[in-house]
Design an enzyme around this catalytic site. Structure first.
Site, short mmCIF file in Angstrom:
data_model
loop_
_atom_site.label_atom_id
_atom_site.label_comp_id
_atom_site.label_asym_id
_atom_site.label_seq_id
_atom_site.Cartn_x
_atom_site.Cartn_y
_atom_site.Cartn_z
N LYS A 17 0.83 -1.22 0.00
CA LYS A 17 0.00 0.00 0.00
C LYS A 17 0.86 1.27 0.00
O LYS A 17 2.07 1.21 0.27
CB LYS A 17 -0.94 -0.05 1.20
CG LYS A 17 -1.97 -1.18 1.11
CD LYS A 17 -2.99 -1.08 2.24
CE LYS A 17 -4.07 -2.14 2.12
NZ LYS A 17 -5.12 -1.98 3.17
N TYR A 57 -12.51 -1.28 -3.91
CA TYR A 57 -13.06 -1.47 -2.56
C TYR A 57 -14.57 -1.30 -2.52
O TYR A 57 -15.14 -1.04 -1.46
CB TYR A 57 -12.37 -0.51 -1.58
CG TYR A 57 -10.98 -0.95 -1.18
CD1 TYR A 57 -10.79 -2.06 -0.37
CD2 TYR A 57 -9.85 -0.25 -1.59
CE1 TYR A 57 -9.51 -2.48 0.01
CE2 TYR A 57 -8.58 -0.65 -1.22
CZ TYR A 57 -8.42 -1.77 -0.42
OH TYR A 57 -7.16 -2.18 -0.04
N PHE A 65 -15.50 4.35 6.70
CA PHE A 65 -14.11 4.67 6.32
C PHE A 65 -13.88 4.63 4.80
O PHE A 65 -12.76 4.87 4.34
CB PHE A 65 -13.12 3.73 7.02
CG PHE A 65 -13.35 2.26 6.75
CD1 PHE A 65 -12.87 1.66 5.59
CD2 PHE A 65 -14.03 1.47 7.67
CE1 PHE A 65 -13.08 0.32 5.34
CE2 PHE A 65 -14.25 0.11 7.42
CZ PHE A 65 -13.77 -0.46 6.25
N ARG A 93 -2.95 -14.38 4.52
CA ARG A 93 -3.63 -13.63 5.59
C ARG A 93 -2.90 -13.86 6.92
O ARG A 93 -2.80 -12.95 7.74
CB ARG A 93 -5.10 -14.07 5.72
CG ARG A 93 -5.97 -13.84 4.50
CD ARG A 93 -6.45 -12.44 4.27
NE ARG A 93 -7.08 -11.80 5.38
CZ ARG A 93 -7.75 -10.64 5.27
NH1 ARG A 93 -7.88 -10.04 4.08
NH2 ARG A 93 -8.27 -10.07 6.30
N THR A 99 -6.17 -6.88 10.41
CA THR A 99 -6.37 -5.57 9.77
C THR A 99 -5.81 -4.45 10.64
O THR A 99 -5.14 -3.54 10.14
CB THR A 99 -7.88 -5.35 9.53
OG1 THR A 99 -8.41 -6.48 8.84
CG2 THR A 99 -8.13 -4.08 8.72
N ASN A 120 -2.26 0.23 6.62
CA ASN A 120 -1.78 -1.03 7.21
C ASN A 120 -0.87 -1.83 6.27
O ASN A 120 -0.82 -3.06 6.33
CB ASN A 120 -2.96 -1.85 7.74
CG ASN A 120 -3.96 -2.20 6.67
OD1 ASN A 120 -3.77 -1.87 5.50
ND2 ASN A 120 -5.03 -2.88 7.06
N HIS A 123 -2.27 -5.36 1.39
CA HIS A 123 -3.58 -5.96 1.15
C HIS A 123 -3.40 -7.45 0.92
O HIS A 123 -2.40 -7.87 0.35
CB HIS A 123 -4.23 -5.34 -0.10
CG HIS A 123 -5.44 -6.08 -0.58
ND1 HIS A 123 -6.69 -5.89 -0.02
CD2 HIS A 123 -5.60 -7.04 -1.54
CE1 HIS A 123 -7.56 -6.69 -0.63
NE2 HIS A 123 -6.92 -7.40 -1.54
N GLU A 134 -9.59 -9.67 -8.01
CA GLU A 134 -8.65 -8.59 -7.70
C GLU A 134 -7.42 -8.64 -8.61
O GLU A 134 -6.94 -7.59 -9.07
CB GLU A 134 -8.26 -8.66 -6.22
CG GLU A 134 -9.44 -8.33 -5.31
CD GLU A 134 -9.16 -8.57 -3.83
OE1 GLU A 134 -10.07 -8.31 -3.02
OE2 GLU A 134 -8.05 -9.03 -3.48
P1 IDP Z 1 -8.44 -6.46 5.28
O1 IDP Z 1 -7.57 -5.55 4.44
O2 IDP Z 1 -7.71 -6.99 6.48
O3 IDP Z 1 -9.12 -7.54 4.47
P2 IDP Z 1 -11.01 -5.09 5.29
O4 IDP Z 1 -12.01 -5.17 6.38
O5 IDP Z 1 -11.28 -5.80 4.01
O6 IDP Z 1 -9.60 -5.53 5.90
O7 IDP Z 1 -10.79 -3.53 5.00
C1 IDP Z 1 -10.13 -3.09 3.83
C2 IDP Z 1 -9.17 -1.99 4.22
O8 IDP Z 1 -9.91 -0.88 4.70
C3 IDP Z 1 -8.21 -2.31 5.37
O9 IDP Z 1 -7.08 -3.06 4.97
C4 IDP Z 1 -7.84 -0.93 5.85
O10 IDP Z 1 -6.90 -0.30 4.99
C5 IDP Z 1 -9.19 -0.22 5.73
N1 IDP Z 1 -9.98 -0.30 6.98
C6 IDP Z 1 -10.62 -1.39 7.48
N2 IDP Z 1 -11.25 -1.11 8.63
C7 IDP Z 1 -11.01 0.22 8.87
C8 IDP Z 1 -11.41 1.11 9.92
O11 IDP Z 1 -12.11 0.75 10.87
N3 IDP Z 1 -10.94 2.41 9.81
C9 IDP Z 1 -10.17 2.85 8.77
N4 IDP Z 1 -9.79 2.02 7.77
C10 IDP Z 1 -10.20 0.73 7.81
MG MG Z 2 -10.50 -7.36 2.94
#
Ligand code: IDP
Ligand code: MG
Length: 145
Positions: A17, A57, A65, A93, A99, A120, A123, A134
């Site tokens: 990212k 997304y 968010f 994962r 996350t 974070n 992805h 994807e």
């Molecule tokens: P993942 O990337 O672990 O699969 P997802 O729930 O699919 O997590 O969320 C996609 C992306 O959205 C996350 O990797 C992160 O960058 C962002 N994200 C997820 N939850 C939050 C939140 O509560 N606040 C801000 N950003 C979030």
């Molecule tokens: Mg996800």
């Protein structure tokens, strides 16, 4: 398109990212990915437009968010990756961790490199089906899989 290996669970899709790329952590992250036994099958340095980040997304569009996420994901270059390993989606994962880096296990990529729940570092696809969708978002010619 031929889907055999995607469907057999050997392939996942990842992105390094914008935060991790901007901080110069791509090399260290790729090294962790390779040391964990993933083969890099495709790799591209690119940048998402805000509109394409929105499409990628789409599933999160009702989440609070979503707008911030699209803005962050289009804020700078990313690396798109297709990775191969047995049971790739679950194995990847596990390698990246939760996350929210505050909840990620020690030694995971997100624990080491993530700045926040949003920024974070990486992805990872959450299913074989989404891995194919994807990967196809960034790469054509996936017949090689
Ligand atoms: P993942 O990337 O672990 O699969 P997802 O729930 O699919 O997590 O969320 C996609 C992306 O959205 C996350 O990797 C992160 O960058 C962002 N994200 C997820 N939850 C939050 C939140 O509560 N606040 C801000 N950003 C979030
Ligand atoms: Mg996800």
């Amino acid at each position: 398109m031929q889907k055999s290996q995607f469907m057999a669970g050997n392939v996942t899709f990842s992105m390094i990212k914008p935060d991790a790329y901007a901080d110069g952590n791509s090399g260290a992250i790729l090294q962790m990915i390779e040391k964990a036994g993933f083969k890099i099958k495709a790799l591209k340095l690119t940048q998402l437009s805000e509109q394409n980040a929105g499409k990628f997304y789409e599933v999160h569009r009702e989440r609070p968010f979503y707008k911030d996420l699209c803005s962050y994901m289009s804020s700078g270059p990313i690396m798109a990756l297709v990775l191969e390993k047995q049971d790739a989606v679950a194995a990847f994962r596990k390698l990246i961790g939760a996350t929210n880096p505050a909840q990620a296990e020690e030694g995971t990529i997100r624990k080491i490199f993530a700045k926040s729940i949003e920024a974070n570092a990486v992805h990872g696809s959450d299913s074989d089906e989404n891995a194919l969708i994807e990967a196809s978002f960034f790469f054509s010619g996936l017949e090689m899989f």
